[in-house]
Design a protein around this motif. Structure first.
Motif, PDB file in Angstrom:
ATOM      1  N   ALA A  83       0.831  -1.201   0.000  1.00 43.56           N
ATOM      2  CA  ALA A  83       0.000   0.000   0.000  1.00 43.56           C
ATOM      3  C   ALA A  83       0.867   1.253   0.000  1.00 43.56           C
ATOM      4  CB  ALA A  83      -0.917   0.002   1.224  1.00 43.56           C
ATOM      5  N   THR A  84       0.315   2.341  -0.508  1.00 46.28           N
ATOM      6  CA  THR A  84       1.046   3.614  -0.484  1.00 46.28           C
ATOM      7  C   THR A  84       1.002   4.244   0.902  1.00 46.28           C
ATOM      8  OG1 THR A  84      -0.940   4.804  -1.211  1.00 46.28           O
ATOM      9  CG2 THR A  84       0.617   4.084  -2.914  1.00 46.28           C
ATOM     10  N   ILE A  85      -0.067   3.986   1.641  1.00 48.11           N
ATOM     11  CA  ILE A  85      -0.223   4.524   2.989  1.00 48.11           C
ATOM     12  C   ILE A  85      -1.321   3.733   3.696  1.00 48.11           C
ATOM     13  CG2 ILE A  85      -1.966   6.270   2.366  1.00 48.11           C
ATOM     14  CD1 ILE A  85      -0.549   8.161   4.385  1.00 48.11           C
ATOM     15  N   ALA A  86      -1.256   3.702   5.020  1.00 49.80           N
ATOM     16  CA  ALA A  86      -2.335   3.151   5.848  1.00 49.80           C
ATOM     17  C   ALA A  86      -2.763   4.234   6.825  1.00 49.80           C
ATOM     18  CB  ALA A  86      -1.868   1.909   6.597  1.00 49.80           C
ATOM     19  N   ILE A  87      -4.076   4.436   6.940  1.00 50.48           N
ATOM     20  CA  ILE A  87      -4.621   5.419   7.881  1.00 50.48           C
ATOM     21  C   ILE A  87      -5.606   4.691   8.770  1.00 50.48           C
ATOM     22  CG2 ILE A  87      -5.775   7.631   8.152  1.00 50.48           C
ATOM     23  CD1 ILE A  87      -4.874   6.793   4.667  1.00 50.48           C
ATOM     24  N   GLY A  88      -5.457   4.852  10.069  1.00 51.11           N
ATOM     25  CA  GLY A  88      -6.383   4.155  10.953  1.00 51.11           C
ATOM     26  C   GLY A  88      -6.203   4.512  12.399  1.00 51.11           C
ATOM     27  N   ASN A  89      -7.055   3.916  13.220  1.00 53.11           N
ATOM     28  CA  ASN A  89      -7.020   4.138  14.660  1.00 53.11           C
ATOM     29  C   ASN A  89      -5.870   3.361  15.293  1.00 53.11           C
ATOM     30  OD1 ASN A  89      -9.525   5.499  14.262  1.00 53.11           O
ATOM     31  ND2 ASN A  89     -10.599   3.540  14.385  1.00 53.11           N
ATOM     32  N   ASP A  90      -5.679   3.578  16.581  1.00 53.49           N
ATOM     33  CA  ASP A  90      -4.667   2.845  17.332  1.00 53.49           C
ATOM     34  C   ASP A  90      -5.173   1.423  17.555  1.00 53.49           C
ATOM     35  OD1 ASP A  90      -2.664   1.979  19.089  1.00 53.49           O
ATOM     36  OD2 ASP A  90      -3.684   2.856  20.833  1.00 53.49           O
ATOM     37  N   THR A  91      -4.861   0.550  16.607  1.00 49.58           N
ATOM     38  CA  THR A  91      -5.338  -0.831  16.670  1.00 49.58           C
ATOM     39  C   THR A  91      -4.354  -1.750  15.946  1.00 49.58           C
ATOM     40  OG1 THR A  91      -7.313  -2.208  16.317  1.00 49.58           O
ATOM     41  CG2 THR A  91      -6.738  -0.663  14.563  1.00 49.58           C
ATOM     42  N   GLY A  92      -4.503  -3.057  16.126  1.00 46.06           N
ATOM     43  CA  GLY A  92      -3.521  -4.029  15.674  1.00 46.06           C
ATOM     44  C   GLY A  92      -3.071  -3.924  14.229  1.00 46.06           C
ATOM     45  N   PRO A  93      -3.994  -3.827  13.244  1.00 45.30           N
ATOM     46  CA  PRO A  93      -3.552  -3.764  11.858  1.00 45.30           C
ATOM     47  C   PRO A  93      -2.624  -2.595  11.547  1.00 45.30           C
ATOM     48  CG  PRO A  93      -5.862  -4.365  11.952  1.00 45.30           C
ATOM     49  CD  PRO A  93      -5.461  -4.000  13.347  1.00 45.30           C
ATOM     50  N   MET A  94      -2.746  -1.494  12.287  1.00 42.82           N
ATOM     51  CA  MET A  94      -1.840  -0.370  12.059  1.00 42.82           C
ATOM     52  C   MET A  94      -0.428  -0.707  12.533  1.00 42.82           C
ATOM     53  SD  MET A  94      -3.437   1.872  10.367  1.00 42.82           S
ATOM     54  CE  MET A  94      -2.201   3.160  10.428  1.00 42.82           C
ATOM     55  N   HIS A  95      -0.303  -1.506  13.571  1.00 35.74           N
ATOM     56  CA  HIS A  95       1.011  -1.974  14.009  1.00 35.74           C
ATOM     57  C   HIS A  95       1.628  -2.876  12.949  1.00 35.74           C
ATOM     58  CE1 HIS A  95       1.034  -0.561  18.244  1.00 35.74           C
ATOM     59  NE2 HIS A  95      -0.278  -0.617  18.100  1.00 35.74           N
TER      60      HIS A  95
ATOM     61  N   VAL B 154       5.703  -3.703   8.492  1.00 35.68           N
ATOM     62  CA  VAL B 154       6.103  -4.154   7.154  1.00 35.68           C
ATOM     63  C   VAL B 154       6.592  -3.011   6.281  1.00 35.68           C
ATOM     64  CG1 VAL B 154       4.599  -6.173   7.224  1.00 35.68           C
ATOM     65  CG2 VAL B 154       3.748  -4.025   6.219  1.00 35.68           C
ATOM     66  N   GLY B 155       6.664  -1.794   6.838  1.00 37.42           N
ATOM     67  CA  GLY B 155       7.253  -0.686   6.106  1.00 37.42           C
ATOM     68  C   GLY B 155       6.291   0.232   5.394  1.00 37.42           C
ATOM     69  N   CYS B 156       4.986   0.086   5.625  1.00 35.31           N
ATOM     70  CA  CYS B 156       3.996   0.956   4.994  1.00 35.31           C
ATOM     71  C   CYS B 156       4.001   2.323   5.684  1.00 35.31           C
ATOM     72  CB  CYS B 156       2.604   0.326   5.117  1.00 35.31           C
ATOM     73  SG  CYS B 156       1.278   1.285   4.369  1.00 35.31           S
ATOM     74  N   ARG B 157       3.909   3.386   4.899  1.00 38.51           N
ATOM     75  CA  ARG B 157       3.768   4.714   5.496  1.00 38.51           C
ATOM     76  C   ARG B 157       2.430   4.765   6.229  1.00 38.51           C
ATOM     77  NH1 ARG B 157       2.441  10.167   3.722  1.00 38.51           N
ATOM     78  NH2 ARG B 157       1.644   9.350   1.745  1.00 38.51           N
ATOM     79  N   CYS B 158       2.430   5.270   7.448  1.00 39.92           N
ATOM     80  CA  CYS B 158       1.241   5.202   8.300  1.00 39.92           C
ATOM     81  C   CYS B 158       0.895   6.556   8.906  1.00 39.92           C
ATOM     82  CB  CYS B 158       1.456   4.212   9.450  1.00 39.92           C
ATOM     83  SG  CYS B 158       1.673   2.503   8.968  1.00 39.92           S
ATOM     84  N   LEU B 159      -0.401   6.814   9.003  1.00 37.14           N
ATOM     85  CA  LEU B 159      -0.932   7.907   9.796  1.00 37.14           C
ATOM     86  C   LEU B 159      -1.868   7.279  10.818  1.00 37.14           C
ATOM     87  CD1 LEU B 159      -1.325  10.915  10.430  1.00 37.14           C
ATOM     88  CD2 LEU B 159      -3.160  10.945   8.717  1.00 37.14           C
ATOM     89  N   VAL B 160      -1.500   7.365  12.089  1.00 35.49           N
ATOM     90  CA  VAL B 160      -2.240   6.697  13.157  1.00 35.49           C
ATOM     91  C   VAL B 160      -2.969   7.741  13.991  1.00 35.49           C
ATOM     92  CG1 VAL B 160      -2.120   4.927  14.949  1.00 35.49           C
ATOM     93  CG2 VAL B 160      -0.311   5.069  13.230  1.00 35.49           C
ATOM     94  N   LEU B 161      -4.268   7.553  14.170  1.00 32.79           N
ATOM     95  CA  LEU B 161      -5.099   8.502  14.897  1.00 32.79           C
ATOM     96  C   LEU B 161      -5.248   8.059  16.349  1.00 32.79           C
ATOM     97  CD1 LEU B 161      -7.900   8.983  12.189  1.00 32.79           C
ATOM     98  CD2 LEU B 161      -5.607  10.015  12.304  1.00 32.79           C
ATOM     99  N   PHE B 162      -4.812   8.896  17.261  1.00 30.23           N
ATOM    100  CA  PHE B 162      -4.870   8.605  18.688  1.00 30.23           C
ATOM    101  C   PHE B 162      -5.799   9.579  19.393  1.00 30.23           C
ATOM    102  CE2 PHE B 162      -1.134   6.050  18.099  1.00 30.23           C
ATOM    103  CZ  PHE B 162      -1.025   5.238  19.224  1.00 30.23           C
ATOM    104  N   SER B 163      -6.516   9.063  20.381  1.00 27.26           N
ATOM    105  CA  SER B 163      -7.288   9.908  21.288  1.00 27.26           C
ATOM    106  C   SER B 163      -6.656   9.813  22.671  1.00 27.26           C
ATOM    107  CB  SER B 163      -8.750   9.440  21.347  1.00 27.26           C
ATOM    108  OG  SER B 163      -8.847   8.212  22.052  1.00 27.26           O
ATOM    109  N   ALA B 164      -7.312  10.417  23.646  1.00 26.94           N
ATOM    110  CA  ALA B 164      -6.820  10.340  25.021  1.00 26.94           C
ATOM    111  C   ALA B 164      -6.945   8.944  25.609  1.00 26.94           C
ATOM    112  CB  ALA B 164      -7.583  11.337  25.898  1.00 26.94           C
TER     113      ALA B 164
END
Length: 305
Positions: A240-252, A257-267
């Motif tokens: 993938a060119t990028i992964a965008i998602g919440n703080d959850t397992g698939p984002m880890h 594996v080297g995918c560029r990531c934007l991870v959304l975190f809350s409090a």
């Protein structure tokens, strides 16, 4: 032959964070027979990896389950050394079932015990690196060789229209505060589609309703929720060119594996302790807000860079 047991039970993000520790243990004991005690969802992932010779599944029996506890005692017996990478109250309690094995964990006061008083303030990777240092491993790799994982998922990647971006809208059901709204993911998917990227929604079957909302806003989105294994997901994210998602397992997994990531975190969680770790500088970006309801689509789009 030396017999080693590694304990890592769950969850997916925690399991992925332990990849470098798994690799270090394998390198430190090249001629040993190494068994992993884990839970059923991670059997295939562990069996495909190069780090373990056997896999044992912990069914987490209750103390009143005589047969289950007897089997667990057998699973923990006969080892020369045990590395407890779970270090939970439950896994620490396994030490009393494990006989005379050298124990690397937080239970007791043996020579391998991880007694650093700052351990709870450390990121998972740092904490495990420090634990293994006490156990005699001077070097724990920053990243592990994951060629065995990035090559998976071809039955999906060969059919996906490229370039594509992975969207991970789910999170633990008991942590709703970690989730960004599905309709906003839909608007984000529409933005990606307009830029020529195919939005690919991943997650478990429980996330299929979220994918339906995303597709209602962005019909171009591809729904793979409930269709992929963890191994498939590794290969999908790697391409993938990028992964965008919440703080959850698939984002880890995507970060590993080297995918560029934007991870959304809350409090709800602290990225200083649990943020996904990538393979190179600036690969993973964290966007944190106190309340996910206040996070606008425009802000996420701006963070994509």
């Amino acid at each position: 032959m030396t017999r080693i047991l590694v304990i890592r039970l769950s969850a997916l993000g925690d399991f992925v964070q332990s990849f470098p520790a798994f690799a270090a243990i394998r390198a430190h004991h090249p001629d040993a027979s190494i068994t992993l005690l884990t839970t059923a969802p991670f059997r295939a992932l562990a069996e495909t990896s190069p780090w373990f010779d056997q896999i044992e599944i912990d069914t987490r029996p209750k103390i009143t389950d005589f047969r289950g506890m007897k089997r667990l005692r057998q699973q923990l017996s006969g080892y020369d050394r045990i590395y407890d990478l779970q270090t939970s109250g439950r896994s620490s309690g396994y030490r009393r079932l494990a006989g005379k094995a050298d124990w690397s964990g937080i239970r007791g006061s043996g020579p391998l015990s991880h007694t650093n008083p700052s351990r709870t303030l450390m990121h998972t990777r740092t904490r495990q690196r420090d634990q293994l240092r006490v156990a005699g491993m001077a070097e724990v790799p920053e990243v592990a060789d994951l060629n065995w994982l990035t090559s998976q998922g071809s039955r999906f990647t060969e059919q996906l229209r490229t370039p594509y971006a992975v969207i991970v809208p789910g999170a633990a059901p008991h942590r709703p505060g970690k989730r960004w709204a599905a309709d906003r993911y839909g608007a984000l998917a529409a933005h990606l589609a307009a830029k020529g990227q195919t939005p690919v929604v991943v997650g478990s079957s429980a996330d299929t309703p979220l994918a339906a909302v995303i597709q209602s806003v962005c019909p171009e989105a591809v729904d793979l929720t409930g269709k992929t294994s963890i191994l498939d997901l590794g290969g999908i994210c790697a391409k993938a060119t990028i992964a965008i998602g919440n703080d959850t397992g698939p984002m880890h997994l995507a970060a590993a594996v080297g995918c560029r990531c934007l991870v959304l975190f809350s409090a709800e969680s602290d990225p200083g302790l649990t943020a996904p770790i990538g393979r190179f500088a600036e690969q993973v970006r964290v966007l944190r807000v106190h309340d996910m309801a206040t996070l606008s689509v425009d802000r996420v789009v701006s963070a994509l860079g």
